[in-house]
Design a protein around this motif. Sequence first.
Motif, PDB file in Angstrom:
ATOM      1  N   LYS A  98       0.946  -1.152   0.060  1.00 34.21           N
ATOM      2  CA  LYS A  98      -0.037   0.008  -0.038  1.00 34.21           C
ATOM      3  C   LYS A  98       0.985   1.190   0.013  1.00 34.21           C
ATOM      4  CE  LYS A  98      -3.961  -2.190   2.148  1.00 34.21           C
ATOM      5  NZ  LYS A  98      -4.650  -2.023   3.340  1.00 34.21           N
ATOM      6  N   THR A  99       2.055   1.097   0.293  1.00 35.15           N
ATOM      7  CA  THR A  99       2.975   2.198   0.325  1.00 35.15           C
ATOM      8  C   THR A  99       4.403   1.980  -0.421  1.00 35.15           C
ATOM      9  OG1 THR A  99       2.041   2.919   2.432  1.00 35.15           O
ATOM     10  CG2 THR A  99       4.388   3.849   1.917  1.00 35.15           C
ATOM     11  N   ALA A 100       4.954   2.733  -1.077  1.00 36.11           N
ATOM     12  CA  ALA A 100       6.036   2.592  -1.863  1.00 36.11           C
ATOM     13  C   ALA A 100       7.138   3.980  -1.681  1.00 36.11           C
ATOM     14  CB  ALA A 100       5.877   2.137  -3.054  1.00 36.11           C
ATOM     15  N   TRP A 101       8.371   3.679  -1.916  1.00 39.46           N
ATOM     16  CA  TRP A 101       9.110   4.837  -1.635  1.00 39.46           C
ATOM     17  C   TRP A 101      10.244   4.618  -2.886  1.00 39.46           C
ATOM     18  CZ3 TRP A 101       8.701   1.424   2.017  1.00 39.46           C
ATOM     19  CH2 TRP A 101       9.748   0.517   2.368  1.00 39.46           C
ATOM     20  N   PHE A 102      10.989   5.405  -3.356  1.00 41.81           N
ATOM     21  CA  PHE A 102      11.969   5.503  -4.357  1.00 41.81           C
ATOM     22  C   PHE A 102      12.784   6.378  -4.414  1.00 41.81           C
ATOM     23  CE2 PHE A 102       8.575   7.719  -6.466  1.00 41.81           C
ATOM     24  CZ  PHE A 102       9.527   8.578  -7.237  1.00 41.81           C
ATOM     25  N   SER A 103      14.011   6.301  -5.040  1.00 41.51           N
ATOM     26  CA  SER A 103      15.033   7.484  -5.553  1.00 41.51           C
ATOM     27  C   SER A 103      15.464   7.099  -6.992  1.00 41.51           C
ATOM     28  CB  SER A 103      16.049   7.489  -4.422  1.00 41.51           C
ATOM     29  OG  SER A 103      16.721   6.404  -4.499  1.00 41.51           O
ATOM     30  N   GLU A 104      15.994   8.037  -7.484  1.00 44.29           N
ATOM     31  CA  GLU A 104      15.977   7.971  -9.078  1.00 44.29           C
ATOM     32  C   GLU A 104      17.135   9.169  -9.307  1.00 44.29           C
ATOM     33  OE1 GLU A 104      12.532   7.993 -11.233  1.00 44.29           O
ATOM     34  OE2 GLU A 104      12.159  10.300 -10.504  1.00 44.29           O
ATOM     35  N   LEU A 105      17.791   8.844 -10.403  1.00 46.88           N
ATOM     36  CA  LEU A 105      18.646   9.701 -10.809  1.00 46.88           C
ATOM     37  C   LEU A 105      18.111  10.169 -11.974  1.00 46.88           C
ATOM     38  CD1 LEU A 105      22.118   8.529 -10.326  1.00 46.88           C
ATOM     39  CD2 LEU A 105      21.152  10.127  -8.948  1.00 46.88           C
ATOM     40  N   LEU A 106      18.349  11.393 -12.509  1.00 49.65           N
ATOM     41  CA  LEU A 106      17.327  12.118 -13.568  1.00 49.65           C
ATOM     42  C   LEU A 106      18.442  12.827 -14.558  1.00 49.65           C
ATOM     43  CD1 LEU A 106      14.685  13.714 -11.101  1.00 49.65           C
ATOM     44  CD2 LEU A 106      14.246  11.692 -12.807  1.00 49.65           C
TER      45      LEU A 106
END
Length: 158
Positions: A98-106
């Motif tokens: 029900k919950t997610a978190w992320f990091s990403e390079l752009l």
Amino acid sequence: MKSISLCLLLLTSVNLLAQETEKDLHQFIDRWHEAASKANAAVFFESIADHGVYIGTDPKERWTKEQFEAFAKPYFDKGKAWDFKPYDRDLHVTSDEKTAWFSELLTTWMGVCRGSGVLRKTKQGWKIEQYQLSVTVPNDIIKDFITLVDAYNQHNKP
């Protein structure tokens, strides 16, 4: 033997569901970025929760959804918002999915940036609760960066 087979079947099913959730999340985040690149305000802002927050690169940029929509409206109205290309995404999902978190390079016009976000699954699908965009600074030039920011702040005191 039947119970071992049943356990394996359950584990496989759970794993497949988790993989499907992650696939859905990657597609959701990619569609959100694509909506900005195509100035599709409806898709972009509908992806953000009603009480969602967008944190930009400037210290003053902590916007509610409504504030961010007002800020970004002129860009979307011109048909050209921003085009951030995500790569190297790290995604995590809670066990209840029900919950997610992320990091990403752009890849951006500012160079390499980092985006990070928290998402919540709702009846309408995934929604962005918070997204934070930050400019990355290589460690080798951090002292120069600090000097530059300090000089800017000295010149632009409130």
